[in-house]
Enzyme design. Sequence first.
Site, PDB file in Angstrom:
ATOM      1  N   LYS A   1       0.831  -1.212   0.000  1.00 47.29           N
ATOM      2  CA  LYS A   1       0.000   0.000   0.000  1.00 47.29           C
ATOM      3  C   LYS A   1       0.861   1.255   0.000  1.00 47.29           C
ATOM      4  CE  LYS A   1      -2.545  -0.800   3.721  1.00 47.29           C
ATOM      5  NZ  LYS A   1      -3.669  -0.654   4.696  1.00 47.29           N
TER       6      LYS A   1
ATOM      7  N   LYS B   1       2.923   2.150   2.213  1.00 51.99           N
ATOM      8  CA  LYS B   1       2.946   2.724   3.560  1.00 51.99           C
ATOM      9  C   LYS B   1       4.110   2.121   4.328  1.00 51.99           C
ATOM     10  CE  LYS B   1      -1.748   4.099   4.674  1.00 51.99           C
ATOM     11  NZ  LYS B   1      -2.780   4.076   5.724  1.00 51.99           N
TER      12      LYS B   1
END
Length: 132
Positions: free
Chosen positions: A44, A46
């Site tokens: 993602k 992240k």
Amino acid sequence: MKKILTYGTFDLLHCGHINLLKRARELGDHLTVGLSTDNFDMLKNKKSYHNYEHRKMILEAIRFVDKVIPEHTWEQKVHDVLQNDIDIFVMGDDWKGHFDFLQEYCQVIYFPRTVGVSTTKIKKDFSSALNV
Ligand code: C2G
């Protein structure tokens, strides 16, 4: 028993996360959270401050959360809904429409995001405060 499911990274926990978890839990009797693993976070794009085990520990301490399961892939949601006998799937409305395919298996609800707070903003505010 009405069972609710949601997913997220929940890093640097803040009131936006708590609002979501509280509202989700209030829809039923049991809330399962699919917590993004560190590897899935990378998918993602992240990078969490707290690792999966610490984020799991924190979530499990929240009274609105009944169960935490790992989120390894984008594709596991149908399996999770069926295996956990989920009645309602919940996400913040930044995801509106993304998970409508689950309507074949359960109710899908998108809650309005809490305005003005995010993990990204927390990190930015700290870095500017420390001039780093
Ligand atoms: N959220 C919110 N208000 C905010 C910030 C977050 O309601 N100010 C909600 C998000 O909409 C999401 C949940 O809190 O429903 C968790 O947010 P994140 O940890 O950022 O989750 P995200 O990276 O969006 O992961 O497969 C789904 C993904 O794992 C969702």
